[in-house]
Write an enzyme that holds these catalytic residues in place. Structure first.
Site, PDB file in Angstrom:
ATOM      1  N   GLU A  18       0.840  -1.201   0.000  1.00 49.07           N
ATOM      2  CA  GLU A  18       0.000   0.000   0.000  1.00 49.07           C
ATOM      3  C   GLU A  18       0.874   1.249   0.000  1.00 49.07           C
ATOM      4  O   GLU A  18       1.803   1.366   0.784  1.00 49.07           O
ATOM      5  CB  GLU A  18      -0.871  -0.034   1.264  1.00 49.07           C
ATOM      6  N   HIS A  94      -8.078   3.713  -3.153  1.00 46.17           N
ATOM      7  CA  HIS A  94      -9.052   3.710  -2.060  1.00 46.17           C
ATOM      8  C   HIS A  94     -10.047   4.844  -2.321  1.00 46.17           C
ATOM      9  O   HIS A  94      -9.644   5.929  -2.739  1.00 46.17           O
ATOM     10  CB  HIS A  94      -8.333   3.942  -0.729  1.00 46.17           C
ATOM     11  N   ARG A 124     -15.044   4.137   4.643  1.00 42.67           N
ATOM     12  CA  ARG A 124     -15.747   5.310   5.153  1.00 42.67           C
ATOM     13  C   ARG A 124     -14.789   6.476   5.348  1.00 42.67           C
ATOM     14  O   ARG A 124     -15.109   7.618   5.075  1.00 42.67           O
ATOM     15  CB  ARG A 124     -16.415   4.968   6.494  1.00 42.67           C
ATOM     16  N   ASP A 126     -12.011   8.375   8.290  1.00 43.28           N
ATOM     17  CA  ASP A 126     -12.165   8.784   9.692  1.00 43.28           C
ATOM     18  C   ASP A 126     -12.839  10.140   9.787  1.00 43.28           C
ATOM     19  O   ASP A 126     -12.857  10.897   8.818  1.00 43.28           O
ATOM     20  CB  ASP A 126     -10.785   8.847  10.367  1.00 43.28           C
ATOM     21  N   GLN A 246       6.586   3.954  17.143  1.00 47.23           N
ATOM     22  CA  GLN A 246       5.369   3.255  16.685  1.00 47.23           C
ATOM     23  C   GLN A 246       4.837   2.285  17.740  1.00 47.23           C
ATOM     24  O   GLN A 246       3.678   1.877  17.688  1.00 47.23           O
ATOM     25  CB  GLN A 246       5.626   2.538  15.361  1.00 47.23           C
TER      26      GLN A 246
END
Ligand SMILES: Cc1cc2nc3c(=O)[nH]c(=O)nc-3n(C[C@H](O)[C@H](O)[C@H](O)COP(=O)(O)OP(=O)(O)OC[C@H]3O[C@@H](n4cnc5c(N)ncnc54)[C@H](O)[C@@H]3O)c2cc1C
Length: 317
Positions: A18, A94, A124, A126, A246
């Protein structure tokens, strides 16, 4: 080619990664470089994220509130087409509910069809930073299942305006997101799974999961999906950790757990280089196990970094 057909025809685990579109003002050079360093490993498709505009609401001296755009990361459609035509690798842009009206979405899908892009991941998105809950645009979709339904309608030639002349069907393979550790807004796993099932019933061909670091979480999720009658392929999302912070940032942003063993190893790291080694090694072990368990594909979240992805695919395939 459609992702669902690529998966069905592969007969073994494949991989994709991605990417994010370049920052506004840059060209796609860095992105091409990332792709070129991974092409030799034969990625079967590439996902390209979409980012809604960030807006701020500012109170004016007269008490009125104005909406101002403060950040933009456009370009998904153009970059998706450019990558697909340059490298001959199918791209999955996307598409979001958030920030888009149904009519804008229809236009995006018409453009994608012109550009011979046959795959989308329907999400959807965020809520905005200053919104507690996600708010759809006026005449936009409130949840991904409605977006999937719009795409499914287009597959039947059903456009938003019923009397539209030349309503040629547009054919897309549709992916949707799934959350092995539950989407953070869902009150419980059962409801989240029921919503996931709605997306599949609306026409989703496959599911890609949020990142997870414990494979058992994924296997349990797949079992729960199958139990409630979700039969489509469920592609695991793998995120090779590459920065020390992270350890705390990923759980906060994505509502996921970092297993204790990984947390301890990352805690010992002195710098990002050490953390990237630990993260890559963890992702390799995870991926090898997933491949041994015949998952359809690995979806690797790269955030534009290719060295760790290279190491993973070299070690795993
Ligand atoms: C693989 C992957 C890729 C992603 N790529 C991007 C990207 O490119 N850009 C981006 O901005 N974000 C991206 N995201 C993040 C995603 O947009 C967020 O996680 C978002 O909060 C939820 O999106 P969704 O499509 O899962 O939403 P939905 O499926 O709509 O679910 C959102 C929440 O609403 C609930 N829900 C669903 N349907 C209903 C309903 N009918 N009624 C009531 N509640 C319902 C669900 O249980 C869940 O809690 C990605 C996530 C994944 C896993």
């Amino acid at each position: 080619m459609k992702i669902i057909d690529i998966i069905k025809n592969a007969g073994k685990t494949i991989f994709s990664f991605e990417l994010l579109p370049p920052l506004k003002g840059n060209d796609a050079g860095k992105l091409y470089h990332t792709i070129e360093s991974l092409v030799e490993f034969d990625p079967k498709y590439i996902n390209l994220t979409t980012h809604r505009d960030e807006v701020e609401f500012k109170e004016m001296p007269d008490g009125s509130i104005v909406k101002r755009t403060v950040r933009k990361r456009p370009g998904t459609v153009a970059i998706a087409a450019s990558i697909q035509h340059k490298y001959g690798i199918p791209v999955v842009p996307h598409i979001l509910c958030g920030g888009f009206t149904k009519s804008e979405t229809e236009h995006v899908l018409i453009d994608l069809n012109f550009l011979e892009i046959k795959n989308v991941l329907a999400l959807r998105g965020d809520g905005l930073k200053n919104q507690h809950v996600f708010q759809a645009e006026k005449n936009g979709h409130s949840n991904a299942n409605h977006l999937v339904q719009q795409i499914s309608d287009l597959k039947k030639g059903k456009y938003l305006e019923e009397d539209l002349k030349n309503s040629t069907p547009l054919d897309f393979c549709i992916g949707v997101a799934g959350y092995p550790e539950k989407h953070f807004e869902a009150p419980n796993m059962e409801q989240d799974l029921a919503h996931l099932k709605q997306k599949v019933e609306a026409g989703a061909d496959y599911i890609v999961t949020q990142m997870f670091f414990d494979n058992q979480v994924y296997y349990d999720f797949v079992k729960q999906c199958r139990r409630i009658g979700i039969t489509v392929p469920i592609i695991p999302g793998i995120k090779p950790i590459n920065l020390k912070n992270q350890l705390t940032v990923l759980p906060k942003i994505f509502s996921i757990d970092i297993p204790q063993e990984l947390a301890i190893e990352l805690g010992k790291c002195k710098n990002n280089e050490d953390a990237a080694k630990v993260g890559t090694e963890w992702a390799i072990v995870q991926s090898k196990d997933l491949v041994a368990n015949h998952v359809p594909s690995l979806h690797i979240y790269t955030y534009g970094i290719s060295d760790n992805v290279k190491e993973i695919v070299k070690a795993v395939f």
